[in-house]
Design an enzyme around this catalytic site. Structure first.
Site, PDB file in Angstrom:
ATOM      1  N   ASP A  99       0.856  -1.199   0.000  1.00  0.00           N
ATOM      2  CA  ASP A  99       0.000   0.000   0.000  1.00  0.00           C
ATOM      3  C   ASP A  99       0.887   1.243   0.000  1.00  0.00           C
ATOM      4  O   ASP A  99       1.531   1.531   0.994  1.00  0.00           O
ATOM      5  CB  ASP A  99      -0.901  -0.063   1.250  1.00  0.00           C
ATOM      6  CG  ASP A  99      -1.619   1.247   1.534  1.00  0.00           C
ATOM      7  OD1 ASP A  99      -1.820   2.043   0.586  1.00  0.00           O
ATOM      8  OD2 ASP A  99      -1.990   1.458   2.713  1.00  0.00           O
ATOM      9  N   ASN A 117      -0.094   4.533  -0.519  1.00  0.00           N
ATOM     10  CA  ASN A 117      -0.657   5.833  -0.124  1.00  0.00           C
ATOM     11  C   ASN A 117      -1.376   5.807   1.223  1.00  0.00           C
ATOM     12  O   ASN A 117      -2.072   6.752   1.586  1.00  0.00           O
ATOM     13  CB  ASN A 117      -1.598   6.360  -1.226  1.00  0.00           C
ATOM     14  CG  ASN A 117      -2.806   5.447  -1.420  1.00  0.00           C
ATOM     15  OD1 ASN A 117      -2.826   4.323  -0.918  1.00  0.00           O
ATOM     16  ND2 ASN A 117      -3.805   5.943  -2.122  1.00  0.00           N
ATOM     17  N   ASP A 163      -3.941   4.061   2.529  1.00  0.00           N
ATOM     18  CA  ASP A 163      -5.382   3.869   2.748  1.00  0.00           C
ATOM     19  C   ASP A 163      -5.694   2.437   3.178  1.00  0.00           C
ATOM     20  O   ASP A 163      -6.854   2.035   3.243  1.00  0.00           O
ATOM     21  CB  ASP A 163      -6.188   4.249   1.492  1.00  0.00           C
ATOM     22  CG  ASP A 163      -5.853   3.368   0.298  1.00  0.00           C
ATOM     23  OD1 ASP A 163      -4.949   2.504   0.421  1.00  0.00           O
ATOM     24  OD2 ASP A 163      -6.490   3.541  -0.761  1.00  0.00           O
ATOM     25  N   ASP A 223      -1.822  -1.279  -3.884  1.00  0.00           N
ATOM     26  CA  ASP A 223      -2.060  -0.523  -5.108  1.00  0.00           C
ATOM     27  C   ASP A 223      -0.890  -0.695  -6.083  1.00  0.00           C
ATOM     28  O   ASP A 223       0.115  -1.326  -5.760  1.00  0.00           O
ATOM     29  CB  ASP A 223      -2.295   0.958  -4.774  1.00  0.00           C
ATOM     30  CG  ASP A 223      -1.263   1.477  -3.782  1.00  0.00           C
ATOM     31  OD1 ASP A 223      -0.055   1.332  -4.066  1.00  0.00           O
ATOM     32  OD2 ASP A 223      -1.659   1.976  -2.694  1.00  0.00           O
ATOM     33  N   ASP A 236     -10.022 -15.537 -16.215  1.00  0.00           N
ATOM     34  CA  ASP A 236     -10.860 -15.895 -15.074  1.00  0.00           C
ATOM     35  C   ASP A 236     -12.036 -16.787 -15.513  1.00  0.00           C
ATOM     36  O   ASP A 236     -12.681 -16.515 -16.535  1.00  0.00           O
ATOM     37  CB  ASP A 236     -11.406 -14.593 -14.465  1.00  0.00           C
ATOM     38  CG  ASP A 236     -12.114 -14.819 -13.149  1.00  0.00           C
ATOM     39  OD1 ASP A 236     -11.455 -15.257 -12.196  1.00  0.00           O
ATOM     40  OD2 ASP A 236     -13.337 -14.558 -13.067  1.00  0.00           O
ATOM     41  N   GLU A 255      -8.003 -20.238 -16.167  1.00  0.00           N
ATOM     42  CA  GLU A 255      -8.455 -20.822 -14.900  1.00  0.00           C
ATOM     43  C   GLU A 255      -9.663 -21.686 -15.234  1.00  0.00           C
ATOM     44  O   GLU A 255     -10.759 -21.178 -15.462  1.00  0.00           O
ATOM     45  CB  GLU A 255      -8.865 -19.733 -13.906  1.00  0.00           C
ATOM     46  CG  GLU A 255      -9.302 -20.329 -12.578  1.00  0.00           C
ATOM     47  CD  GLU A 255     -10.395 -19.557 -11.854  1.00  0.00           C
ATOM     48  OE1 GLU A 255     -10.521 -19.729 -10.630  1.00  0.00           O
ATOM     49  OE2 GLU A 255     -11.142 -18.799 -12.502  1.00  0.00           O
TER      50      GLU A 255
HETATM   51  C1  GLC Z   1     -12.267 -16.826 -10.122  1.00  0.00           C
HETATM   52  C2  GLC Z   1     -11.417 -15.970  -9.234  1.00  0.00           C
HETATM   53  C3  GLC Z   1     -12.161 -15.724  -7.974  1.00  0.00           C
HETATM   54  C4  GLC Z   1     -13.449 -14.988  -8.299  1.00  0.00           C
HETATM   55  C5  GLC Z   1     -14.256 -15.762  -9.318  1.00  0.00           C
HETATM   56  C6  GLC Z   1     -15.345 -14.919  -9.911  1.00  0.00           C
HETATM   57  O1  GLC Z   1     -12.485 -18.092  -9.594  1.00  0.00           O
HETATM   58  O2  GLC Z   1     -10.166 -16.561  -9.049  1.00  0.00           O
HETATM   59  O3  GLC Z   1     -11.401 -14.993  -7.051  1.00  0.00           O
HETATM   60  O4  GLC Z   1     -14.204 -14.808  -7.137  1.00  0.00           O
HETATM   61  O5  GLC Z   1     -13.470 -16.187 -10.396  1.00  0.00           O
HETATM   62  O6  GLC Z   1     -14.804 -13.967 -10.784  1.00  0.00           O
HETATM   63 CA    CA Z   2      -3.326   2.137  -1.228  1.00  0.00          CA
END
Ligand code: GLC
Ligand code: CA
Length: 527
Positions: free
Chosen positions: A26, A28, A30, A34, A204, A267
């Site tokens: 992080d 900044n 918060d 980032d 994803d 994935e």
């Molecule tokens: C994939 C990601 C997971 C996310 C899901 C929905 O499995 O790795 O973190 O919640 O897709 O996008």
């Molecule tokens: Ca940050």
């Protein structure tokens, strides 16, 4: 570049480090990681010795699922910085010799995406709704009995009575990939990031985009329960449908338009290694995550099965395997292997096995520190799967990285700042600074293993033999000059390794004594 192992595109044998952006660094104050934080820590990753980094989503997003709900695929969320911060990060990574993979989320957008907002204010039969999966219900019930992976129904009703499909959270409406607008939009999104210079994409839910025509009911309705079980429950009319492969054929052609061996890794939680290998046929993606090792228990027999099935699947399609011990969705590997000293020792041994295997290894941030799953207090939990009733959720593997100092936030954020997930009070000995000074730490072990792997790679081939040395001992021999032999002892008594000579590298300082390899350890030999 003469031998088989180091020849070919960069990703074939890359060690890729997964950065969970919210939890890495992080800059900044918060409390949330980032892009500028990542840039500041790139020297750490270069020194660790990885070849590439994969960043989880940093795009504009309401953060219903921490960025896996994208509202604008072509911009950075202000929480993480802006496009200029991205360009600086990318450029600096390249200067350090690190390739950069970004996440692309094509199964669903955010409900805050301009297309979805337009769909909500349009008529039921409009072209705006046709980019998502809107349907009429059955009476006052949803259109079918599909459950969300996160628990509860996969449908949410809108004010005019129609329902929309979301395999994940309500805030993550699924696109309709039968609609040509969707494919065109994603080609344009890929080109946007390729033009900026990214080296690849992590795709994803790569097995989810195409649904069985007619959206048939599940024969055996499943209830909310266990998230990891839901993700690996793969025989469903919305997973791994044949049509999904057309998407990757198109993306393959897009990537081929760019120089420098750009790549995609999918994935895909699919039923077995053979189904997995379909995603890496020559005209589809370059890699797919091989989750079978992380689904296996601590057992030499289980590891042998995983390796045999992986090769039986990828060899016929000419792909190289990938190896994964953990990621931001599953229980941390140290905890999975029993936790504490034993779990950590096993996790290091498993890492040594994966780094000896031909192919590419993915290391999730914190694996190199031996971090354990954290039992995040209920009131601090943030994962939508927890709120939807699918168990404790994934916050426990997403706790920020401890960099330095002896109390939270351990240099993740400036002192006195509360990190977005609380960090355990007893993590000081796990911090990067602490482990850097310790010759026996997990971090020192990873640095050494990655350095030795890099040095050996040019002299090794992809030829692998699994040698029989008894039920509880995994012995891998990777051909080369000389060969690399990795022995992992998953049993409860020492394993004789005296014939292999002095070890080149061990997972623990005292792993080999008097020609015996201790239980829960591993060693590399040159034979
Ligand atoms: C994939 C990601 C997971 C996310 C899901 C929905 O499995 O790795 O973190 O919640 O897709 O996008
Ligand atoms: Ca940050």
């Amino acid at each position: 570049m003469s031998s088989a192992a180091s020849a070919g595109p960069w990703w074939r044998h890359a060690v890729c480090y997964q950065i969970y952006v919210r939890s890495f660094a992080d800059s900044n104050g918060d409390g949330v990681g980032d892009l500028a934080g990542i840039t500041s820590r790139l020297p750490y990753l270069a020194e660790l010795g990885v070849d590439a980094i994969w960043l989880t989503p940093f795009y504009r997003s309401p953060q219903a699922d921490h960025g896996y709900d994208v509202a604008d695929y072509r911009d950075v969320d202000p929480l993480f910085g802006d496009l200029a911060d991205f360009d600086t990060m990318l450029h600096t990574a390249h200067e350090h010799g690190l390739k950069v993979i970004v996440d692309v989320v094509p199964n669903h957008s955010s409900d805050g995406h301009a297309w979805f907002r337009a769909a909500l204010s349009a008529d039921p039969d409009s072209p705006e709704r046709a980019r998502y999966v809107f349907r009429d219900g059955r009476g006052d019930q949803p259109p079918n009995n599909w459950p969300s992976v996160f628990g509860g129904p996969a449908w949410t009703q809108v004010p005019d009575g129609q329902w929309y499909l979301h395999l994940f959270d309500t805030g993550q409406p699924d696109f309709d990939w039968d609609n040509p607008d969707v494919g065109d939009e994603f080609e344009s999104v890929l080109r946007f990031w390729l033009d900026r210079g990214v080296d690849g994409f992590r795709v994803d839910v790569a097995h989810g985009m195409v649904k069985e025509p007619g959206l048939p009911d599940l024969l055996e309705p499943v209830g909310a329960g266990d998230l990891e079980a839901a993700m690996s429950d793969t025989v469903r009319p919305y997973w791994d449908q044949p049509g999904v492969h057309e998407v990757y054929r198109r993306w393959n052609r897009v990537l081929a338009d760019y120089p420098g061996d750009r790549m995609a890794i999918g994935e895909a939680w699919v039923v077995d290694a053979a189904a997995m290998a379909q995603y890496v046929r020559a005209d589809e993606m370059q890699q797919v995550f091989n989750f079978h090792w992380l689904e296996a228990p601590w057992s030499a027999a289980a590891f042998r099965t995983v390796i045999a099935e992986t090769y039986a699947a990828v060899d016929p399609v000419g792909a190289t395997p990938t190896w994964v011990l953990s990621n931001h969705d599953v229980t941390r590997v140290v905890t999975r292997y029993g936790g504490g000293d034993v779990g950590r020792s096993r996790a290091r041994a498993a890492a040594l096995a994966e780094l000896a295997l031909p192919g590419s290894a993915y290391v999730y941030q914190g694996e190199e520190l031996g971090l354990e799953q954290v039992d995040v207090p209920e009131q601090a939990r943030t994962d939508p799967s927890w709120f939807r009733g699918s168990g404790p959720g994934r916050d426990g593997c997403r706790v920020p990285m401890p960099w330095t100092g002896n109390r939270p936030p351990y240099g993740f954020s400036p002192d006195g700042v509360a990190s977005w997930l609380p960090m355990p009070p007893d993590w000081d000995s796990l911090s990067v600074a602490h482990q850097s000074d310790d010759p026996d730490s997990t971090l020192t072990f990873y640095r050494r293993a990655l350095a030795v792997r890099r040095e050996l790679l040019g002299r090794l081939s992809d030829q692998l033999e699994v040698i029989d040395r008894g039920e509880d001992v995994l012995v891998l021999s990777r051909a080369g000059e000389p060969a690399l032999v990795c022995v992992v002892n998953c049993g409860t008594v020492g394993a004789a390794v005296v014939d292999l000579g002095a070890p080149l590298l061990t997972s623990e300082a005292a792993a080999v004594a008097d020609g015996m390899l201790a239980p829960d350890t591993a060693a590399w030999f040159r034979a």
